[in-house]
Design an enzyme around this catalytic site. Structure first.
Site, mmCIF file in Angstrom:
data_model
loop_
_atom_site.group_PDB
_atom_site.id
_atom_site.type_symbol
_atom_site.label_atom_id
_atom_site.label_comp_id
_atom_site.label_asym_id
_atom_site.label_seq_id
_atom_site.Cartn_x
_atom_site.Cartn_y
_atom_site.Cartn_z
ATOM 1 C CD GLU A 1 39.401 30.947 -25.702
ATOM 2 O OE1 GLU A 1 38.654 30.499 -25.605
ATOM 3 O OE2 GLU A 1 39.164 30.428 -23.948
ATOM 4 C CB THR B 1 43.973 31.212 -19.016
ATOM 5 O OG1 THR B 1 42.453 32.467 -19.153
ATOM 6 C CG2 THR B 1 43.386 31.661 -17.200
ATOM 7 C CB THR C 1 37.398 42.936 -21.356
ATOM 8 O OG1 THR C 1 37.622 44.059 -20.549
ATOM 9 C CG2 THR C 1 36.487 43.119 -22.291
#
Lengths: 413, 413
Positions: B282, B159, B196
């Site tokens: 991220e 993603t 996770t």
């Protein structure tokens, strides 16, 4: 929060609004920037009842340890607080906190154990004591009961705060006016379990120390302990109240109507103070309120509201005005509380309107443009209806922005 | 982690490295970007033992519910996983997860309940099922046992990951080679308690399902459950292992030497996988490891290590290469574990060196320039010596950067 029975009026000023209190704030030299005040004092003209609530962190600052001892007898007269250094994790921390109290006691002609001492700033750097000791006489000399003096104190306790935080209110009880004032500082390391920040409250109510402590502890549980900026619990935080008794109401000695009125006023003031901290969280652009309504248990409702407010993913979505409600359900899901996902409704509410985005745990079709408009406001409520009972809880926080990262990436420089 | 008794070799490839496995990955149409693969398949040529660990979030995705049921009998043959949509909080989620399994079963000629189904992406938006159903025949047709085929699968599950994450290892046991392969995706919503990310592991070891589950659960507790990116626990996460038994070692039916060798290899692979996720958190620019050493209790040591790794203030300090060790003591202090502050030593360690910054809970004088050099590396270890026992724990995480905020501020757009 039923405030209908006591008529609270917001007034100007801060800690010097109640009768019997003077304040001052100076630059003593702890901060490099000479235009930044770094030492604050509050002084009561008479003996006060005192109450305090302190950080739950196992690693706590020397001034926290010293102040805990000093308020044990229920009485105090003064507050001394420096910014620029936390006086935490230093081998001489207690010596310096005690030396500070001694200097304050001498300058004011009061007892050492009537001094509340507090520090805020970087951890683990020895506290330069000379600027404090040489600043205290000047602080004492400049004490005043005035709005500018209270403001000087309120600015001297600021660290990364962008706004000074001081408030004052009054209410009428039985024909007599009671006043409360407060100043506080945030703004990172803000997370429940008392462990939020520094807050100093004054009042001219007359109240027994035990009842003052009881009122403070109860109110803190619903206010300061329900805010979260970044989930970090500081080593230094405390909220104290000094009550001078100089208003004309009789001393509060039991949980009667006078106690209830005072408790409501204290709750009002603490709500003002703690939401000011949340909305001035480091880098914050928005104040977030999460209301968890109609749950079956108060402790659970509080945990759910705080789980939403603490989620980095919710916080960044709010920063971006993105109606990503799935992250709210996700945060409710990992709060460790038994919930019924299939009953949950979620609404976003702001001055610009209200929009239902999730109904019975499933997506509810909504207008993205309208949602964006609502979430672009600076105060946003995330309204969660659990439909499992009649208990409500509220938590406050802020969004997570680029600025938070910048502020904390190099705090010590 | 004693890996001396089993000689593990890192090899190329991922889930198709073990004997008996094919994979494929295509763009079926769930993602707008046509160059982004969004549907992955793994297929075993024979019946496999299976084990799985799933999110602890009370709000969990339909595919999590379906897969939990499908692995109950200990056997499975295939994995289907889409990115772009989480299939969570939708009223038709189970229908669609089941329809997906049915289509896979038909395309591969296997039983529906031998299919592991997983989804990742935005929560609360109905899953478009057509692209999946029309993509499955193509996926099945393109199945291959090759490195490019495994890579296609590994990229299809990504993603916001910036790097594909696939690994393969092998070891020799009694003259026979055993192979393990894995692919996984992060990278936000990463937080312990199994919860996770998605991880799919294949191996050609022969092992009873119960023992496979036992090995997986034990390893996950020390690996995937010890990483944290942002403290959010996702609704969708799972790690599964398929064991084809096609290596030549006899079936593992008890906790003997063969079991121990496999468990060590699985631990090695999972450590590779989970640290890849942490370092690709991220917006992350650095992989952080926190070692809490010489504590008196393993559960406490793990909590302490995770508390440090999760602290936003520690994470931003590491982003800024700022040796603000006070924040580490602070995070140890609020972990909720009994500690002795006055014994704690803290060191920062990286490829550029090692520096003691805190000794016995107090600041230790150090060279700021040297600390900056050490903290400017991309892999940093925060080494905490508790001096209270002989138990050690390790947690992994990443720094908190501007990019995290940018990525999550408008995820759905």
């Amino acid at each position: 929060m039923d405030l209908t029975t006591v008529n609270i009026i917001e007034t100007d000023g801060g800690v010097t609004a109640p009768l019997g209190f003077k304040a001052s704030g100076i630059h003593c030299g702890l901060r490099k920037n000479k235009s930044k005040r770094d030492l604050a004092m509050v002084y009561a003209e008479c003996d006060c009842s005192v109450a305090g609530v302190f950080t739950t962190n196992k690693v706590f600052a020397a001034p926290v340890g010293v102040t805990r001892e000093h308020i044990k007898n229920g009485h105090a007269r003064a507050v001394i607080c420096n910014s620029g250094n936390a006086n935490t994790c230093n081998s001489d921390g207690y010596d310096k906190a005690n030396a500070t109290c001694k200097a304050v006691a001498e300058a004011l002609g009061i007892s050492e154990d009537d001094v509340i001492v507090a520090s805020t700033g970087v951890i683990g750097v020895p506290l330069p004591i000379e600027p404090i000791l040489s600043g205290i006489p000047e602080l004492a000399k400049s004490l005043e009961r005035s709005i500018p003096a209270a403001e000087n104190a309120a600015t001297a306790i600021m660290t990364t705060d962008t706004k000074k935080k001081e408030f004052a209110i009054s209410y009428n009880y039985g024909g007599n006016i009671v006043r409360l004032g407060g100043m506080c500082k945030g703004s990172g390391m803000i997370e429940p379990n008392m462990a939020t920040m520094l807050g100093f409250i004054t009042t001219d109510v007359a109240i027994e120390p035990e009842l003052l402590q009881c009122a403070l502890s109860g109110v803190i549980a619903d206010t300061f302990n329900m805010i979260s900026v970044d989930g970090d619990t500081s080593t230094n935080d405390m909220v104290t109240v000094l009550a001078s008794g100089m208003s004309n109401i009789p001393t509060i000695t039991e949980k009667d109507g006078a106690y209830e009125a005072f408790e409501k006023a204290l709750r009002y003031l603490c709500t003002k103070m703690c939401t000011a901290i949340a909305s001035d969280g480091e880098g914050a652009t928005k104040l977030l309120t999460c209301d968890v309504r109609n749950f079956n248990d108060i402790a659970g409702a509080k945990k759910l509201a705080k789980s939403v407010i603490k989620s980095s993913l919710v916080k960044t979505a709010m920063f971006g005005a993105d109606a990503n409600w799935g992250r709210i359900l996700c945060a409710l899901g990992y709060a460790g509380i038994e919930i019924d996902t299939d009953k949950i409704d979620v609404r976003f509410v702001s001055r610009a309107g209200s929009i239902l985005v999730c109904e019975n745990g499933r997506g509810h079709e909504f207008d993205e443009d309208e949602a964006k408009k609502i979430l672009s406001e600076s105060k946003i409520t995330i309204d969660v209806d659990m439909k499992l009972g009649d208990v409500n809880a509220r938590a406050w926080g802020c969004d997570l922005s680029y600025e938070y990262v910048r502020i904390n990436g190099d705090y010590r420089s």
